[in-house]
Design a protein around this motif. Structure first.
Motif, PDB file in Angstrom:
ATOM      1  N   TYR A  13      -1.631  -8.843   9.481  1.00  0.00           N
ATOM      2  CA  TYR A  13      -1.554  -7.394   9.344  1.00  0.00           C
ATOM      3  C   TYR A  13      -1.371  -6.744  10.708  1.00  0.00           C
ATOM      4  N   LYS A  20      -5.051 -13.427   9.598  1.00  0.00           N
ATOM      5  CA  LYS A  20      -6.273 -13.410   8.775  1.00  0.00           C
ATOM      6  C   LYS A  20      -7.357 -14.247   9.434  1.00  0.00           C
ATOM      7  N   ASN A  50      -7.210  -3.809   1.402  1.00  0.00           N
ATOM      8  CA  ASN A  50      -6.859  -2.907   0.309  1.00  0.00           C
ATOM      9  C   ASN A  50      -7.844  -1.751   0.166  1.00  0.00           C
ATOM     10  N   ARG A  67      -6.875   0.610   2.921  1.00  0.00           N
ATOM     11  CA  ARG A  67      -5.627   1.330   2.627  1.00  0.00           C
ATOM     12  C   ARG A  67      -5.875   2.440   1.626  1.00  0.00           C
ATOM     13  N   GLU A  87      -7.881  -9.680   2.385  1.00  0.00           N
ATOM     14  CA  GLU A  87      -6.982  -8.873   1.562  1.00  0.00           C
ATOM     15  C   GLU A  87      -7.748  -7.785   0.826  1.00  0.00           C
ATOM     16  N   HIS A 119       0.008  -2.322   7.963  1.00  0.00           N
ATOM     17  CA  HIS A 119       1.161  -2.948   7.327  1.00  0.00           C
ATOM     18  C   HIS A 119       0.972  -4.450   7.228  1.00  0.00           C
ATOM     19  N   THR A 120       1.567  -5.029   6.187  1.00  0.00           N
ATOM     20  CA  THR A 120       1.531  -6.482   6.025  1.00  0.00           C
ATOM     21  C   THR A 120       2.709  -7.098   6.775  1.00  0.00           C
ATOM     22  N   GLU A 121       2.429  -8.095   7.594  1.00  0.00           N
ATOM     23  CA  GLU A 121       3.509  -8.862   8.220  1.00  0.00           C
ATOM     24  C   GLU A 121       3.550 -10.168   7.458  1.00  0.00           C
ATOM     25  N   PHE A 122       4.564 -10.335   6.634  1.00  0.00           N
ATOM     26  CA  PHE A 122       4.566 -11.436   5.697  1.00  0.00           C
ATOM     27  C   PHE A 122       4.393 -12.791   6.390  1.00  0.00           C
TER      28      PHE A 122
END
Ligand code: CA
Length: 227
Positions: free
Chosen positions: A221, A174, A198, A201, A194, A214-217
Motif C-alpha cells: 500500500y 504488508k 479497509n 479507507r 487488508e 492506494h493498493t500497489e498490486f
C-alpha cells in the motif's frame, strides 16, 4: 501518554519490550536498525529512547552522539550486553542517560524508564502534526481531521495511519506493516492488514473524499498526497 522509541535489532527483545510498555500504558514505536532508529529519533516526538548498543547501521552510541550534536535531548536508556566500567563511561560521554545490562527483567526496565521520565519532566513537547493532502494527524491529542471533519479512530487504526503518514509516498509491504504496526511476523495467511486498511479507507473516504491509501498490486500500500 508518554511516547517511547525502541531501537533494538533483536526482534524478539524489541517486541517483548514493546508489549510490556504498552501494557503499562506507554505508546511505543520500534526500529530494528540504527539508521532508521536515528531517523525516527530525529523527527519523532518521543519522551524517551530505549536503544541497544550493537545495531546494524549506526550503533547506539553513534545515534546518541548525533542526537546530542543536533540539540535533541530526549533521554536515552542504553541496553547493553557489555558491562565494563569503561564502556559505560564512554556511553555516558556520548550522552546516554542510563544503562541497563542484558539480560534484564522487564520490571527493572520499567523502573528505569519511570525514573528517567521523572528526571526529565520539563521537556516541553511541541504539538506534532503530520499532514498529508487535506488530512491531519495530531500525535499529541491523538486526533485525525480531514478537511475540518474529525475522524474517530481506534488505537490500531491510529497507529496504522500514523505509520502511513510517517512514510507517505512510499510503498509499504504488508510484511513491513505487520512488523512495525502490529509487532508480528507477517504470515501470508493473515488478512488483518487488508481488514484495517479497509476500515481506514471507509473512515477517510466518508462523504466522497478522494482515496489516500492506494493498493500497489502485489507490493502493498502507499499513502499518496495526490491522486
Ligand atoms: Ca543488538
Amino acid at each position: 501518554m508518554n511516547r517511547i522509541l525502541i531501537i533494538e535489532d533483536e526482534v524478539k527483545t524489541a517486541n517483548s519490550i514493546k508489549q510490556g510498555l504498552e501494557e503499562n500504558s506507554f505508546l511505543t514505536e520500534t526500529a530494528y536498525d540504527g539508521n532508521s532508529g536515528l531517523r525516527l529519533a530525529r523527527k519523532g516526538n518521543y519522551d524517551l529512547i530505549i536503544c541497544d548498543v550493537i545495531l546494524p547501521g549506526q550503533n547506539g552510541k553513534e545515534i546518541c552522539r548525533s542526537l546530542r550534536a543536533e540539540q535533541i535531548h530526549t533521554p536515552v536508556l542504553m541496553l547493553t550486553a557489555l558491562n565494563s566500567v569503561s564502556d559505560k563511561l564512554e556511553g555516558f560521554d556520548s550522552g546516554v542517560d542510563d544503562y541497563l545490562s542484558k539480560p534484564f527483567e522487564f520490571r527493572e526496565l520499567l523502573a528505569r524508564v519511570r525514573a528517567l521520565l521523572k528526571r526529565h519532566p520539563q521537556i516541553v513537547q511541541t504539538a506534532t502534526i503530520l499532514k498529508c493532502a487535506d488530512l491531519e494527524l495530531n500525535l499529541d491529542t491523538r486526533k485525525a481531521v480531514r478537511s475540518g471533519r474529525t475522524i474517530d479512530l481506534t488505537l490500531k487504526e491510529f497507529a496504522l495511519l500514523e505509520y502511513f503518514m510517517q512514510h507517505a509516498n512510499r510503498v509499504l509491504s504488508k510484511a513491513e506493516l505487520a512488523e512495525r504496526v502490529w509487532g508480528i511476523d507477517f504470515d501470508t495467511g493473515t488478512n488483518v492488514i487488508e481488514v484495517y486498511v479497509n476500515y481506514l479507507r471507509k473512515k477517510l473516504e466518508a462523504e466522497g473524499a478522494p482515496r489516500l491509501i492506494h493498493t500497489e498490486f502485489g507490493m502493498g500500500y502507499i499513502l499518496k498526497d495526490q491522486a
